[in-house]
Design a protein around this motif. Sequence first.
Motif, short mmCIF file in Angstrom:
data_model
loop_
_atom_site.label_atom_id
_atom_site.label_comp_id
_atom_site.label_asym_id
_atom_site.label_seq_id
_atom_site.Cartn_x
_atom_site.Cartn_y
_atom_site.Cartn_z
N VAL A 1 11.54 17.06 6.28
CA VAL A 1 12.53 16.91 7.36
C VAL A 1 12.98 15.46 7.47
O VAL A 1 12.15 14.54 7.52
CB VAL A 1 11.91 17.32 8.73
CG1 VAL A 1 12.97 17.24 9.84
CG2 VAL A 1 11.30 18.71 8.66
N ASP A 2 14.28 15.25 7.52
CA ASP A 2 14.81 13.90 7.78
C ASP A 2 16.16 14.06 8.48
O ASP A 2 16.89 15.01 8.22
CB ASP A 2 14.99 13.13 6.46
CG ASP A 2 14.94 11.61 6.67
OD1 ASP A 2 13.95 10.99 6.25
OD2 ASP A 2 15.89 11.06 7.26
N ASN A 3 16.47 13.14 9.37
CA ASN A 3 17.76 13.27 10.08
C ASN A 3 18.89 12.45 9.44
O ASN A 3 20.01 12.47 9.93
CB ASN A 3 17.62 12.92 11.58
CG ASN A 3 17.23 11.48 11.82
OD1 ASN A 3 16.97 10.74 10.88
ND2 ASN A 3 17.18 11.09 13.08
N LEU B 1 7.34 14.83 7.62
CA LEU B 1 8.29 14.48 8.69
C LEU B 1 8.82 13.07 8.48
O LEU B 1 8.06 12.11 8.48
CB LEU B 1 7.61 14.62 10.05
CG LEU B 1 7.01 16.00 10.35
CD1 LEU B 1 6.34 16.01 11.74
CD2 LEU B 1 8.06 17.11 10.28
N GLY B 2 10.14 12.96 8.29
CA GLY B 2 10.74 11.68 7.92
C GLY B 2 10.57 11.49 6.43
O GLY B 2 10.00 10.51 5.96
N SER B 3 11.06 12.47 5.67
CA SER B 3 10.72 12.59 4.24
C SER B 3 11.49 11.63 3.34
O SER B 3 11.14 11.48 2.17
CB SER B 3 10.96 14.03 3.78
OG SER B 3 12.19 14.51 4.29
N SER B 4 12.56 10.99 3.85
CA SER B 4 13.38 10.07 3.04
C SER B 4 13.78 10.75 1.72
O SER B 4 14.36 11.82 1.74
CB SER B 4 12.66 8.74 2.80
OG SER B 4 12.40 8.10 4.03
N LEU B 5 13.43 10.13 0.59
CA LEU B 5 13.85 10.67 -0.71
C LEU B 5 12.89 11.75 -1.23
O LEU B 5 13.07 12.26 -2.33
CB LEU B 5 13.95 9.54 -1.73
CG LEU B 5 14.89 8.39 -1.35
CD1 LEU B 5 14.88 7.32 -2.44
CD2 LEU B 5 16.32 8.90 -1.12
N LEU C 1 3.20 12.09 8.46
CA LEU C 1 4.16 11.17 9.11
C LEU C 1 3.95 9.82 8.43
O LEU C 1 3.20 8.97 8.91
CB LEU C 1 3.85 11.07 10.61
CG LEU C 1 4.35 12.20 11.51
CD1 LEU C 1 3.53 12.26 12.80
CD2 LEU C 1 5.83 12.03 11.86
N ASN C 2 4.55 9.67 7.26
CA ASN C 2 4.33 8.46 6.45
C ASN C 2 5.41 7.43 6.81
O ASN C 2 6.50 7.44 6.26
CB ASN C 2 4.37 8.81 4.96
CG ASN C 2 3.66 7.79 4.09
OD1 ASN C 2 2.64 7.23 4.50
ND2 ASN C 2 4.18 7.54 2.89
N PHE C 3 5.09 6.56 7.77
CA PHE C 3 6.01 5.51 8.25
C PHE C 3 7.26 6.07 8.94
O PHE C 3 8.36 5.58 8.72
CB PHE C 3 6.38 4.54 7.10
CG PHE C 3 5.17 3.94 6.43
CD1 PHE C 3 4.42 2.98 7.10
CD2 PHE C 3 4.77 4.34 5.16
CE1 PHE C 3 3.29 2.42 6.50
CE2 PHE C 3 3.63 3.79 4.57
CZ PHE C 3 2.90 2.84 5.23
N ASP D 1 16.34 16.26 13.37
CA ASP D 1 15.46 15.31 14.05
C ASP D 1 14.05 15.92 14.04
O ASP D 1 13.90 17.12 14.37
CB ASP D 1 15.95 15.11 15.49
CG ASP D 1 15.26 13.92 16.15
OD1 ASP D 1 14.01 13.89 16.15
OD2 ASP D 1 15.97 13.05 16.65
N VAL D 2 13.05 15.14 13.67
CA VAL D 2 11.69 15.68 13.63
C VAL D 2 11.24 16.18 15.00
O VAL D 2 10.35 17.02 15.11
CB VAL D 2 10.66 14.66 13.09
CG1 VAL D 2 10.93 14.32 11.63
CG2 VAL D 2 10.60 13.40 13.93
N GLN D 3 11.89 15.68 16.03
CA GLN D 3 11.53 16.11 17.38
C GLN D 3 12.06 17.52 17.70
O GLN D 3 11.62 18.14 18.66
CB GLN D 3 12.04 15.10 18.41
CG GLN D 3 11.32 13.78 18.29
CD GLN D 3 12.01 12.68 19.07
OE1 GLN D 3 13.02 12.12 18.64
NE2 GLN D 3 11.48 12.38 20.23
N GLY E 1 0.79 -1.23 0.00
CA GLY E 1 0.00 0.00 0.00
C GLY E 1 0.81 1.28 0.00
O GLY E 1 0.25 2.37 0.07
N TYR E 2 2.14 1.16 -0.10
CA TYR E 2 2.96 2.39 -0.07
C TYR E 2 2.53 3.36 -1.18
O TYR E 2 2.33 4.55 -0.92
CB TYR E 2 4.45 2.03 -0.19
CG TYR E 2 5.33 3.24 -0.30
CD1 TYR E 2 5.56 4.07 0.79
CD2 TYR E 2 5.94 3.57 -1.52
CE1 TYR E 2 6.36 5.19 0.68
CE2 TYR E 2 6.75 4.68 -1.63
CZ TYR E 2 6.96 5.50 -0.53
OH TYR E 2 7.75 6.61 -0.65
N ALA E 3 2.36 2.86 -2.41
CA ALA E 3 1.99 3.74 -3.53
C ALA E 3 0.63 4.39 -3.26
O ALA E 3 0.42 5.56 -3.61
CB ALA E 3 1.95 2.94 -4.83
#
Length: 243
Positions: free
Chosen positions: A87-89, A62-66, A130-132, A116-118, A37-39
């Motif tokens: 944002v990604d750390n 938040l936690g945007s990866s690529l 906040l996708n995963f 850090d998203v925090q 279901g990611y797509a």
Amino acid sequence: MSKDDIYAAPHDQLGEFVFDARVANVFADMIQRSVPGYATTISTIAELASRYVQPGSRVYDLGSSLGAASLAMRHAITQPDVEIIAVDNSAAMVERCCLNVETDTATVPVKVVQADVQDVDIDNASLVVLNFTLQFIAVEERLALLQKAYQGLRPGGKLLLSEKVVFPDPYLDELNIDLHHRYKKAHGYSDLEIAQKRSALENKLIPETVPEHKARLQQAGFARVDVWYQCFNFMSMIAVKAE
Ligand code: GEK
């Protein structure tokens, strides 16, 4: 797209999973073949952005990866004066995300932040994604992050939370883990790859139940909270701040 074969060969010592350059290089392939279901979550995030982002507001990924969610939203947003903050750390993820944003053709500004998203301020937001990502934050720190998102959202603002989950019933938990492993096998992962990845993620990704996520979002202040998508042990929720 580079193929994920990080856990294909036997590892003598399986260290904890890290979002380093090796992972960032194969991440697009890894997440599509690992997360049912990611797509659908990405296309729904774009749909939400197109419908609900408010003019003159910010959108946080938040936690945007690529940058998959940010780029999908960027192409969907037609409201004026909107800025996306990704944002990604992980330095490796941020480096590739910046390249993806630079080479993309849409014009909505995307600010990519390595943090850090925090630690990031959330302000004047109409959508927080906040996708995963919450699954990688220490359980006792999750409420504070959701409270910060709630405080930073405008009235009527939305939060999308996608997570790997566990089931309160151990039988159904095992059943859904098995279905997920079959999904991974069907997408080309071997039993060894599945087992090694599982143990590398063991203390790094901490899944909770759907009722725990729901209760925490309500505790953070959200007026309306429910699941809009679930496939096996992966689900996505929408939380709405009262108007
Ligand atoms: C997508 N949302 O493609 N602060 C910032 N980033 C973090 C933190 C933290 N404390 N902890 C983890 N990350 C993306 C997919 S992946 C999901 C998100 C997965 C980052 C981490 O570096 C990684 O890039 C991302 O969160 C999680 O829609 O790998 O299962």
